[in-house]
Write a protein that holds these residues in place. Structure first.
Motif, PDB file in Angstrom:
ATOM      1  N   CYS A   1       2.918   8.023  -1.672  1.00 45.09           N
ATOM      2  CA  CYS A   1       3.098   8.873  -2.848  1.00 45.09           C
ATOM      3  C   CYS A   1       1.839   8.814  -3.695  1.00 45.09           C
ATOM      4  O   CYS A   1       1.034   7.883  -3.554  1.00 45.09           O
ATOM      5  N   ALA A  39       2.101   3.478  -5.218  1.00 45.93           N
ATOM      6  CA  ALA A  39       1.752   3.408  -3.798  1.00 45.93           C
ATOM      7  C   ALA A  39       1.117   2.086  -3.425  1.00 45.93           C
ATOM      8  O   ALA A  39       1.118   1.689  -2.259  1.00 45.93           O
ATOM      9  N   CYS A  90       7.158   3.596  -4.448  1.00 49.35           N
ATOM     10  CA  CYS A  90       7.249   5.054  -4.501  1.00 49.35           C
ATOM     11  C   CYS A  90       8.674   5.574  -4.694  1.00 49.35           C
ATOM     12  O   CYS A  90       8.879   6.646  -5.258  1.00 49.35           O
TER      13      CYS A  90
END
Length: 238
Positions: free
Chosen positions: A110, A143, A148
């Motif tokens: 992410c 991340a 995430c």
């Protein structure tokens, strides 16, 4: 002499190893810290069997090294080549750590905050488990630590879920409000504006004044509905 030459050959093979075909979770030819930050879904021993080293004694991906990841992690061919989406998907699902593909798992794949208040690339594994850093990382660099899927809400300590009775233990509320926000549902969200009124429903409990003195009206352990039911006037809830 032959043994020496054989050993030298193996050493040179390892030293000159380079990642080919699939470059996931690498920068400038070396694996990033997020390449192996996750845990395999199945056992490490099973993953080593299903995804053997690309060559004898080659080793497996680790942050900072550039060994060729096991070919079966991404290709149907014994020596690599074309990347197979199905092979790669299976590797990410079952043995992402062994294959050096943790950065592609949902927990690590992410974007970080556009303008983080910290350097996301310098975050260490110890910071990911530190009560001092976890919440800050979850909001700025999810991340980096596999946050995430948490929406910026994480527990400050990592073992809250081991005993969820602390969420309803009255004497533990200060602790869980600070360190077990995710497990106990204490994360701050966007709260709709509360209605205003000039007259409140009557208290149904006779001890509301004493309760309020002990934090009943402000302690997030109690819901607004509970406070309204018993002490709406004392807590000034419409």
């Amino acid at each position: 002499m032959n043994f020496f030459l054989a050993s030298l050959s193996i050493f040179m093979e390892i030293a000159l190893a380079a990642i080919v075909d699939d470059f996931s979770c690498t920068v400038n030819g070396v694996y990033t810290s997020s390449a192996t930050a996750c845990a395999n879904t199945i056992s490490d021993q099973a993953c080593a069997v299903f995804y053997p080293e690309s060559s004898p004694n080659a080793g497996f991906p680790l942050p900072g090294n550039s060994v060729q990841r096991p070919y079966k992690c991404y290709s149907v061919n014994a020596n690599g080549g074309a990347v197979s989406a199905d092979m790669k998907k299976a590797a990410i699902s079952n043995c992402a750590k062994t294959c050096g593909m943790c950065c592609l798992t949902p927990a690590y794949n992410c974007p970080n905050a556009p303008f983080p208040s910290m350097d996301c690339n310098s975050i260490t594994a110890s910071q990911c488990s530190s009560p001092i850093w976890r919440e800050l990382i979850a909001k700025n660099c999810p991340a980096a630590c596999g946050f995430c899927n948490d929406g910026g809400c994480v527990d400050g300590v990592t073992d809250c879920a081991n005993d969820i009775t602390i969420c309803t233990n009255v004497v533990m509320q200060d602790f869980v409000n600070q360190y077990c926000k995710k497990t106990c549902g204490r994360c701050n969200g966007s709260n709709p504006s509360k209605p205003t009124c000039t007259k409140y429903p009557g208290d149904s409990a006779s001890a509301c004044a004493a309760w309020a003195a002990n934090g009943y009206c402000t302690n997030s352990f109690y819901t607004d509905e509970t406070r309204r039911r018993y002490c709406a006037t004392t807590c000034k809830i419409c």
